[in-house]
Structures are given as C-alpha cells and as structure tokens.
Design a protein around this motif. Structure first.
Motif, short mmCIF file in Angstrom:
data_model
loop_
_atom_site.label_atom_id
_atom_site.label_comp_id
_atom_site.label_asym_id
_atom_site.label_seq_id
_atom_site.Cartn_x
_atom_site.Cartn_y
_atom_site.Cartn_z
N ASP A 27 26.30 40.98 45.25
CA ASP A 27 26.54 40.25 43.59
C ASP A 27 25.70 40.86 42.76
O ASP A 27 24.57 40.55 42.54
CB ASP A 27 26.21 38.87 43.92
N THR A 68 25.69 40.72 39.55
CA THR A 68 25.60 39.85 38.18
C THR A 68 24.31 39.42 37.88
O THR A 68 23.85 39.70 36.67
CB THR A 68 26.40 38.56 38.38
N TYR A 70 22.37 42.53 36.48
CA TYR A 70 22.91 43.22 35.51
C TYR A 70 22.46 42.31 34.23
O TYR A 70 21.98 42.81 33.21
CB TYR A 70 24.33 42.82 35.42
N GLN A 71 21.96 40.83 34.42
CA GLN A 71 21.84 40.04 33.27
C GLN A 71 20.24 40.25 33.11
O GLN A 71 19.98 40.52 32.00
CB GLN A 71 21.95 38.62 33.89
N THR A 93 22.49 49.25 31.11
CA THR A 93 23.53 48.09 31.02
C THR A 93 23.95 47.45 29.95
O THR A 93 24.69 46.60 29.99
CB THR A 93 22.43 47.23 31.90
N ARG A 114 35.68 42.09 37.04
CA ARG A 114 35.73 42.52 38.18
C ARG A 114 36.26 43.96 38.46
O ARG A 114 37.35 44.34 39.21
CB ARG A 114 35.79 41.82 39.51
N ALA A 155 28.22 45.94 33.99
CA ALA A 155 27.28 45.17 33.13
C ALA A 155 27.62 45.03 31.83
O ALA A 155 27.52 44.31 30.91
CB ALA A 155 25.73 45.94 33.45
N ARG A 182 30.13 42.55 30.71
CA ARG A 182 29.61 41.32 30.34
C ARG A 182 28.46 40.97 29.50
O ARG A 182 27.77 40.08 29.50
CB ARG A 182 29.26 40.67 31.79
N GLU A 186 30.29 35.46 31.35
CA GLU A 186 30.41 35.34 32.61
C GLU A 186 31.72 34.44 33.12
O GLU A 186 31.74 33.94 34.04
CB GLU A 186 29.06 34.48 32.90
#
Length: 408
Positions: free
Chosen positions: A20, A22, A25-26, A46, A289, A322, A325, A334
């Motif tokens: 995962d 995510t 990425y954040q 990113t 995705r 990345a 999002r 998200e």
C-alpha cells in the motif's frame, strides 16, 4: 519533516509500501517531493507538476537499457544479449527525433478512427471469454478474463494466425518476469528465459514480416511495414513491445478496475444504473489504481530540482500513482469516484507529451468493452467470500492482482 514522515518507513520497496504505497505517496508529496532513496539508489518525484514537467524535460532520457543490464551485474551479460539488443531498438527507449521517427510509423494505426474499427473484434473476444465461464457462476477473474483478453486482442491487431496464438501468448510471460522480477527470483535464470522468448519471437516475426511484405493485410504490422520507415529489426522490436506492454499492463488494469468497483459497491451500483458512466469508471480506475504506478528516466546531465541536485546518470522514478492523487490537481483525490471530471483533471497513468502511451486507446477500449459485457451478463458480480484478493505488488513498475476470485 513531519512526525508522520518520521514514523513511516520511507523505503519505497519495503513490503509495507509495495503493498500500500498511498501513505508513502502522501508523506513524500508533502515533505520531500524530490526524494533520494538509498534503498533503490534513485530519485522519486511525487508531485503532479514535477512529473508532467519531467516528461517534457530533455535532461531526462527514456533510454533505460542500462537499468536492465544492471539487474545482471556480476553475471554473464551474454545471457541476455538478444533481449537487450531488441529492447534498445524499441521506440520507448528513444529520445527526441529518433523517438519521433519510429512513432510516426506506428501512430496512424492507433488513431481513434483506426481503433474504432477494432471494437467489434474486441467485443467478440470478450464475449467468447465470458461464454466459456458463464455457467460456472464463479471464476478466478485474472486467469479467465484479464490475462487472455489483451493477448488475444494484440494477436488480432498484429494479424497472428489462430494456430500460432498459443506460442504467441507464451512469449509474453518470461519477458514480463524479467522486466519486473520477484524479490527471491534467480536473476540469471529469469534473464535466460526472457532472452529465449525474445529470440523465438524475433525469429517468428522475421518470417511474418517477410510474408507481409509480399502479401500485406489490414493488420497493424502490415501497416507498419507499408509505412516504410523502419528496418526489419525495428519492426520486430516494436511488435515485441506491443505484445509485452499491451499485455502485462492491460491485464493488471482489468483486475484493478474490477477490484475497485467490487470494493466500492455504491459506485458499482451507479454504473449498473447508468451505463453512460462506463468511460468515466474506466478513467477513474486508471487514475486511482494504475497498472504502471511509476516510470523510470535517466538523467543525461546534472541539474537542480526543488533545491536537490540530480546528477548525470542518476535514476529518476516519476511516480504516476502519487501524481494521480495530488490534491492540488484532483479534489478529494483519495476517493474513488466514477463521476469525477476526467476532462479537466487528467491523470498521467499513460504518461505525458511525446511519450504518451501509444496503446492507451486500445487499453481503454478493452476495459470499456469487457466491463460492458460483464455488466450485461453477470449482473450479480461480487467478490467470492472466503477468498481474499492476491495483490501483485512486488515491484515498483507493475501493480495489479495475481488472483481475484468472483461469483455472480
């Protein structure tokens, strides 16, 4: 750096972050959008604006042959010589005018008008795959639908005779395994299998090209030959590219599409009630995705980016997943939302600019058609209880599912 960043393991290839990415990425987007990873020995970008700018930046090269050779560091490079030589001739490894020269020979066959001619053929293939499993009431979706559909479509596009398609499909897997190896794989053995697949496929295509020069058809390979701007070696290399890139990525994106819809039943219900949302649902799955969450570039010279020094020869990963999002570009980024405005908020899953994926139109049509067929014929489609989806997430380059069991 924030406390969240300090707590999170910033290794992009840790098992947790591959499963995962995510949270990673954040944190990277917010704290270190140009991030050097000692674990990968590469830079990671990113933010959406940086990724888009990097696709345009002539200081970043698409020639990644050295990256594949580096995977065999310390081993016999002759084990993969044919693979490397073929890979080097593909348009995706070219920059500037050389890339443009090859792309111009192929692009007419991938225009929207040209691809719409293939819609009935894609529909026929999709129907035939669903025909085979319709009465089972359950299936493993990757094996029965997502894996064979792109192979059969590409075989049709290239005009591969029916009797040769089993061999044709068999060449894709070892090439994909080398391009995205599992952590504990035997590198030399994987390389040898990939090299053998490229040798056999090259011999086959050389014969086919000679035949098509004498008796061209309406297929993409015949049109590439008639365009007259590529050598036989370049024609072979780019046909192999179509098989590998068009098969592996679309297989993963089909599984990603159905997984997200099945995990978001309220979105799936909207789609059942309004088939006009099919194109939007496909785009949202590609944004949310992507089958290819990152793409590699190589620095051709030393330069500065956001105060960081990227040196000549450095690997730079453009993190498409990345960028897709980035809340500066995608409101409520998200959230999986099949009604999202994809006209004004464009994802970068197919790249950008001169290297925008030439096969994106084929992939979109495959995704839209298989979704429509399964909505028509499997209205009660749902995940099968007691069988968790098996993620395919062992590498930075490809992301999908090894297994996705469903019933209807």
């Amino acid at each position: 750096m924030s406390s969240a960043a300090q707590k999170l393991q910033l290794n992009p290839v840790s098992p947790e972050n591959l499963l995962d990415p995510t949270p990673l990425y954040q944190v990277l987007r917010h704290n270190v959008p140009v991030y050097w990873s000692d674990a990968v020995n590469a830079w990671f970008l990113t933010r959406y604006d940086d990724v888009v700018a990097s696709f345009r930046d002539p200081r970043l090269s698409a020639d990644r042959v050295g990256f594949f050779e580096a995977q065999l560091q310390g081993l016999n490079l002759e084990a993969i010589r044919k693979f490397v030589d073929t890979f080097r001739r593909q348009m995706v490894q070219k920059d500037g005018m050389e890339h443009l020269r090859q792309r111009r020979q192929v692009s007419p066959s991938f225009s929207p008008q040209a691809l719409d001619v293939w819609r009935p053929i894609i529909r026929r293939i999709a129907d035939s795959l669903v025909d085979r499993v319709q009465d089972w009431r359950r299936m493993e979706l990757v094996r029965e639908i997502a894996y064979p559909l792109p192979q059969l479509v590409i075989a049709e596009l290239l005009g591969i005779p029916a009797e040769d398609r089993e061999r044709f499909c068999g060449w894709s897997k070892p090439i994909a395994e080398f391009s995205a190896p599992t952590a504990n794989s035997d590198r030399l053995e994987v390389a040898r299998r990939a090299n053998t697949a490229v040798e056999e496929f090259s011999e086959y295509l050389t014969r086919v090209i000679a035949e098509r020069r004498q008796a061209p058809g309406r297929d993409v390979l015949s049109r590439m030959i008639q365009a007259g701007g590529m050598s036989d070696e370049e024609l072979v290399a780019n046909a192999i590219l179509m098989l590998f890139a068009g098969h592996t990525t679309t297989t993963d994106q089909i599984s990603n599409l159905f997984h997200e819809l099945l995990m978001h039943p309220e979105q799936f219900q909207k789609l059942r009630e309004d088939r006009g949302l099919i194109p939007s649902a496909v785009e949202e799955s590609i944004r949310f995705r992507p089958a290819v969450p990152s793409i590699l570039r190589i620095a051709k010279e030393t330069f500065q980016l956001r105060g960081r020094t990227i040196r000549k020869g450095d690997m730079v990963f453009l993190m498409l997943g990345a960028a897709n999002r980035d809340p500066e570009v995608f409101p409520d980024a998200e959230r999986f939302d099949i009604t999202r405005d994809h006209v004004h908020q464009k994802h970068v899953s197919f790249g950008f600019g001169a290297h925008h994926c030439l096969g994106s139109g084929v992939a979109r049509r495959e995704l839209e058609i298989i979704l429509e067929v399964m909505l028509d014929r499997m209205p009660g489609l749902r995940l099968e209880e007691g069988h968790l989806p098996e993620h395919k997430c062992h590498h930075l380059t490809f992301r999908g599912f090894d297994s996705l069991r469903v019933r209807w």
